[in-house]
Every structure is written in structure tokens, then in C-alpha cells.
Design an enzyme around this catalytic site. Structure first.
Site, PDB file in Angstrom:
ATOM      1  N   GLN A 142       2.077  -6.275 -71.239  1.00  0.00           N
ATOM      2  CA  GLN A 142       0.980  -7.039 -71.848  1.00  0.00           C
ATOM      3  C   GLN A 142      -0.400  -6.546 -71.438  1.00  0.00           C
ATOM      4  O   GLN A 142      -1.397  -6.973 -72.010  1.00  0.00           O
ATOM      5  CB  GLN A 142       1.092  -8.532 -71.493  1.00  0.00           C
ATOM      6  CG  GLN A 142       2.331  -9.221 -72.027  1.00  0.00           C
ATOM      7  CD  GLN A 142       2.352  -9.327 -73.555  1.00  0.00           C
ATOM      8  OE1 GLN A 142       1.335  -9.173 -74.231  1.00  0.00           O
ATOM      9  NE2 GLN A 142       3.533  -9.577 -74.099  1.00  0.00           N
TER      10      GLN A 142
ATOM     11  N   LYS B  92       3.769  -3.023 -78.506  1.00  0.00           N
ATOM     12  CA  LYS B  92       2.732  -4.028 -78.253  1.00  0.00           C
ATOM     13  C   LYS B  92       1.347  -3.383 -78.226  1.00  0.00           C
ATOM     14  O   LYS B  92       0.344  -4.049 -78.065  1.00  0.00           O
ATOM     15  CB  LYS B  92       3.001  -4.736 -76.923  1.00  0.00           C
ATOM     16  CG  LYS B  92       4.316  -5.530 -76.920  1.00  0.00           C
ATOM     17  CD  LYS B  92       4.480  -6.283 -75.637  1.00  0.00           C
ATOM     18  CE  LYS B  92       5.881  -6.736 -75.363  1.00  0.00           C
ATOM     19  NZ  LYS B  92       6.440  -7.672 -76.321  1.00  0.00           N
TER      20      LYS B  92
ATOM     21  N   CYS C 214      10.789 -15.800 -73.347  1.00  0.00           N
ATOM     22  CA  CYS C 214      11.567 -14.982 -72.384  1.00  0.00           C
ATOM     23  C   CYS C 214      11.158 -15.235 -70.939  1.00  0.00           C
ATOM     24  O   CYS C 214      11.361 -14.374 -70.075  1.00  0.00           O
ATOM     25  CB  CYS C 214      11.477 -13.488 -72.694  1.00  0.00           C
ATOM     26  SG  CYS C 214      12.215 -13.058 -74.256  1.00  0.00           S
TER      27      CYS C 214
ATOM     28  N   HIS D 150       8.883 -12.110 -66.982  1.00  0.00           N
ATOM     29  CA  HIS D 150       9.679 -12.024 -68.209  1.00  0.00           C
ATOM     30  C   HIS D 150      11.126 -11.764 -67.795  1.00  0.00           C
ATOM     31  O   HIS D 150      11.366 -11.125 -66.758  1.00  0.00           O
ATOM     32  CB  HIS D 150       9.126 -10.845 -69.009  1.00  0.00           C
ATOM     33  CG  HIS D 150       9.629 -10.722 -70.402  1.00  0.00           C
ATOM     34  ND1 HIS D 150      10.859 -10.209 -70.702  1.00  0.00           N
ATOM     35  CD2 HIS D 150       9.058 -11.018 -71.597  1.00  0.00           C
ATOM     36  CE1 HIS D 150      11.029 -10.184 -72.008  1.00  0.00           C
ATOM     37  NE2 HIS D 150       9.942 -10.684 -72.584  1.00  0.00           N
TER      38      HIS D 150
ATOM     39  N   ASP E 188       4.875  -4.262 -64.357  1.00  0.00           N
ATOM     40  CA  ASP E 188       5.283  -4.452 -65.752  1.00  0.00           C
ATOM     41  C   ASP E 188       3.993  -4.555 -66.564  1.00  0.00           C
ATOM     42  O   ASP E 188       3.313  -5.579 -66.548  1.00  0.00           O
ATOM     43  CB  ASP E 188       6.119  -5.744 -65.838  1.00  0.00           C
ATOM     44  CG  ASP E 188       6.346  -6.191 -67.267  1.00  0.00           C
ATOM     45  OD1 ASP E 188       5.798  -5.566 -68.194  1.00  0.00           O
ATOM     46  OD2 ASP E 188       7.063  -7.192 -67.447  1.00  0.00           O
TER      47      ASP E 188
HETATM   48  C1  LIG Z   1       5.321  -9.237 -69.728  1.00  0.00           C
HETATM   49  C2  LIG Z   1       6.450  -8.642 -70.492  1.00  0.00           C
HETATM   50  N1  LIG Z   1       7.347  -7.886 -69.869  1.00  0.00           N
HETATM   51  C3  LIG Z   1       8.374  -7.311 -70.505  1.00  0.00           C
HETATM   52  C4  LIG Z   1       8.548  -7.498 -71.843  1.00  0.00           C
HETATM   53  C5  LIG Z   1       9.692  -6.852 -72.526  1.00  0.00           C
HETATM   54  O1  LIG Z   1       9.249  -5.946 -73.451  1.00  0.00           O
HETATM   55  P1  LIG Z   1      10.280  -5.206 -74.413  1.00  0.00           P
HETATM   56  O2  LIG Z   1      11.034  -6.293 -75.118  1.00  0.00           O
HETATM   57  O3  LIG Z   1       9.445  -4.407 -75.300  1.00  0.00           O
HETATM   58  O4  LIG Z   1      11.163  -4.426 -73.515  1.00  0.00           O
HETATM   59  C6  LIG Z   1       7.644  -8.289 -72.563  1.00  0.00           C
HETATM   60  C7  LIG Z   1       7.830  -8.557 -73.996  1.00  0.00           C
HETATM   61  O5  LIG Z   1       7.362  -9.505 -74.548  1.00  0.00           O
HETATM   62  C8  LIG Z   1       6.574  -8.870 -71.864  1.00  0.00           C
HETATM   63  O6  LIG Z   1       5.679  -9.633 -72.495  1.00  0.00           O
END
Ligand SMILES: Cc1ncc(COP(=O)(O)O)c(C=O)c1O
Length: 402
Positions: free
Chosen positions: A197, A220, A361, A118, A194
Site C-alpha cells: 500500500q 496496486k 484481509c 494483512h 510489506d
Molecule cells: C497491506 C497489504 N499487504 C499485502 C497485500 C496482498 O497483496 P496481493 O494480494 O497483491 O498479494 C495487500 C492487498 O490488498 C495489502 O493491502
């Protein structure tokens, strides 16, 4: 097995519209929130809307106690050694920025990331490359999107940090975190996961994984919008130098000097989103009543049906492995040369079905594959087979129209 009707009764948006609830298939972006979470937040705003930590009055004491409780709940939820390993943030992105800007990386230090990150786990590292000259190396995945441990082993020598996604928002693939961590630790290299998800769908045990740092978002995992957690092993957090400082991060200050508070306070600068933190604790409590295996099985049942139906539509290509077992609750698909926004908009307009379209993203991946965009269905514990069927029926109508 999950009792979806009972679960749906906890979500106002799914239960209050007399059969006309939206078909919400976008939980990978933002999950819905159960009434218990909203009530816990309202309770703060209605009954004790004060500061934690600073004020010596009953209302302030209650906030301090509730924030502490939330930290304890989250620590238990991910099996941290103690609650001080839990730092509240606004989201996963903030957690990754905290790490990138606190780790003390120097010119020439190598950070390894995968080719499916992401933007939140790409841009902070690219920015450090541009600012101070770190080197960012990309670990190529296998053709089907699964993680390639050999590629990691080939690149690992001399790296300072491996920073990878646990479950991908692009294709739902869960990386072999334990093996990645083993390989990195054998080489004395730190690992950040990270977990944005993975945390809503899997039991995360940070001690079992032996992961050094991990971040996730509350929104999420049934929690309030704009809440998140950064986890780190105590001994490592001690060494990090916080990148946001100010009120609530220091024990004392003079015009010349200051002393930082211990972990976790030194990382939580300024007044916090107390309602959000309390709501996030409530979300973890809510999720803890379920067995994650049941959630996974439920999502797989719906994913298997949707995948099977999509495969009948010859133009459609699914991103990631064919087998739904490998893709958690995510079905991300595209048609060559087609703007998939059209599908998302039509599903919404025709049948109140919410899915996400775009590059999710992960622009870097789409640009490298020369795929314009995709439409992503993401499932969670409140979705039903009827909703999956409604999605397929309406998608088939749209395919005919287009
Ligand atoms: C795999 C992953 N990492 C990071 C993020 C970023 O999350 P946030 O926008 O809540 O910081 C997301 C958001 O969709 C994501 O799916």
C-alpha cells in the site's frame, strides 16, 4: 498540483464513457491501469510473444531486452543498488511466501509482526509456526492504530525477523519504517517491509530505509494484475535458498546434481509473465513522471473533505487516527451492528460508485475488536473532488433510507 483531467484521459475506463465513468474508489484493492501500460502489454502479445532468456532468435532477444529494461526501471524506482536485487513475482503475497520459505528459519526462531497485518503477512508465519515450530509474536499498536515503537523494543530481543506492513490497508497509517529498521538493526535483526500500500503513494528508497527485504504488487501501482516484486539486499538474497525451483533457475543439471543460477534467476522459476513484467516497468515509468508529494497532497484534499463529511454522520466510526493526514488515501468506516456490505452494494447500484466492504484481509484485527465489517474508500491520483462529493451525497441518501 496534479492535473486530474489530463491523468484521467490516460485511463480508458475513466475517459471513454461520455460522462458516465464509474466512480472508482477501490484503488487499495486494485488500481486502474493507464493506456500506456495496456499498450506495452499488447505490444508484447502482438509483436514479440516469445520467451526471455532461452531462445536465440530475434523475438526471444527482444523479450530478454524488455524484461531487463523493466528490471532496471523498477530498480531505479525504489533506488535498489542494482537490478539483480529485483525479483519478479506474482504479487506481494508470493514475495512474503518466498521469504518465509527461503530464510531457513528453525524451530524456536522468533518472527515479530504487528497486530494490523494483512493475511499475506500473517498466514505464512503462522503456517511456519505449525510446520516447523517458529514463534510468532505480535507487536500491539497504539489505540489509534499508530505503531508503538516501545512495544517493538520490548519484544525485539532474540527475534530473527521483524516483518511489518509499511502502509496499512486497514486504516492507511504509515508505520515509522526507518525507526523500526534502526531498532531492529541495532539488535542485528532483519526487517521485511510489506510495501503493497505504500509503493503506489510514496517514494520508496530502499537504500535510505536500509530495509533488508521488501515486497509489493504491480496491480496496486497502476500495473498489470498478477505482477509483483520482491526486493532484497544482494548479500542477503545470495544466502536465501529459493522455494520454487525448476526451469530457468539452474545453470546445469545431471540426474544426481544441479547448480543454481545466480540471483535473481534462481528465484524466478519457469516461464514468466513477460507481458506483465513489461507492463509493470511501464507502470513505474508512468508513475515516475509525478512528484509523490503532489499525489499525497491530492489524496489528502479529498480525504479531508470525505472525513469531514463522515464526521457529521454521528453513527459512523472511522478506523484509525481521526486526522486524515495520518491515513494516506484511505477512509475505512463502520457503523456498530451494521453489515457495511449493504452500503457498498447500494452505492454501486444507485450511483456506480465502487468501494470495498468486508474485513479487507485483516480478519485478525476485526475479530480481536469484535467489529463485523467495514466499508473502505481508497483514493488515488485519478480521483476528483466531484467523485468525493458524489460518494458523500449518495452515502447520505443511503443513511436516510436505512
Ligand atoms: C497491506 C497489504 N499487504 C499485502 C497485500 C496482498 O497483496 P496481493 O494480494 O497483491 O498479494 C495487500 C492487498 O490488498 C495489502 O493491502
Amino acid at each position: 498540483m496534479l492535473n486530474t483531467s489530463k491523468i484521467r484521459a490516460d485511463f480508458n475506463i475513466l475517459s471513454s464513457r461520455n460522462g458516465s465513468a464509474p466512480v472508482y474508489l477501490d484503488s487499495a484493492c486494485m488500481s486502474l491501469k493507464p493506456n500506456q501500460v495496456i499498450e506495452a502489454m499488447n505490444d508484447y502479445y502482438f509483436n514479440y510473444p516469445a520467451c526471455a532468456g532461452r531462445s536465440s532468435h530475434k523475438l526471444g532477444d527482444k523479450v530478454t531486452k524488455k524484461v531487463k529494461e523493466a528490471r532496471q526501471i523498477i530498480a531505479k524506482f525504489i533506488n535498489a543498488r542494482n537490478e539483480d536485487e529485483i525479483i519478479f513475482t506474482r504479487n506481494t503475497t508470493e514475495g512474503i511466501n518466498l521469504l518465509a520459505n527461503s530464510l531457513g528459519l528453525q524451530k524456536g526462531d522468533i518472527v515479530l509482526i504487528s497486530d494490523k497485518e494483512h493475511n499475506s503477512n500473517l498466514i505464512p508465519w503462522l503456517q511456519l509456526r505449525d510446520k516447523i515450530g517458529i514463534t510468532v509474536k505480535i507487536i500491539p499498536s497504539n489505540e489509534d492504530g499508530s505503531f508503538n515503537l516501545d512495544n517493538l523494543s520490548k519484544l525485539i530481543t532474540g527475534a530473527k525477523l521483524v516483518s511489518v506492513v509499511h502502509t496499512s490497508n486497514l486504516d492507511g497509517v504509515t508505520n515509522p519504517a526507518k525507526k523500526i529498521i534502526e531498532i531492529a538493526h541495532k539488535n542485528n535483526i532483519l526487517v521485511f517491509l510489506d510495501a503493497a500500500q505504500s509503493i503506489p503513494h510514496k517514494k520508496i528508497d530502499v537504500q535510505d530505509l536500509d530495509v533488508d527485504f521488501l515486497a509489493f504488487s504491480g496491480h496496486k501501482m497502476l500495473g498489470p494484475t498478477g505482477t509483483g516484486v520482491f526486493y532484497g539486499k544482494s548479500e542477503l538474497l545470495e544466502k536465501l535458498s529459493p522455494f520454487l525451483v525448476g526451469g530457468d533457475t539452474v545453470e546445469f543439471s545431471t540426474y544426481e546434481n544441479y547448480k543454481l543460477l545466480p540471483v535473481p534467476e534462481k528465484f524466478e522459476a519457469g516461464l514468466q509473465d513477460y507481458a506483465g513484467i513489461i507492463g509493470l516497468g511501464e507502470a513505474a515509468k508512468y508513475l515516475s513522471q509525478f512528484n509523490f508529494k503532489d499525489i499525497a497532497e491530492h489524496e489528502l484534499r479529498l480525504n479531508t473533505y470525505i472525513t469531514g463529511e463522515l464526521k457529521k454522520i454521528l453513527q459512523i466510526k472511522i478506523i484509525g487516527p481521526e486526522d486524515p493526514k495520518e491515513r494516506s488515501g484511505i477512509i475505512n468506516f463502520y457503523i456498530d451492528g451494521t453489515d457495511m456490505h449493504k452500503f457498498a452494494v447500494m452505492l454501486d447500484e444507485m450511483a456506480d460508485i465502487s468501494i470495498r466492504s468486508g474485513q479487507h484481509c485483516v480478519h485478525s484485527w476485526f475479530n480481536s475488536k469484535k467489529i463485523y465489517n467495514s466499508a473502505r474508500v481508497s483514493l488515488y491520483l485519478y480521483n476528483t473532488m466531484e467523485e468525493a462529493e458524489a460518494f458523500i451525497a449518495n452515502l447520505n441518501k443511503i443513511i436516510k433510507i436505512l
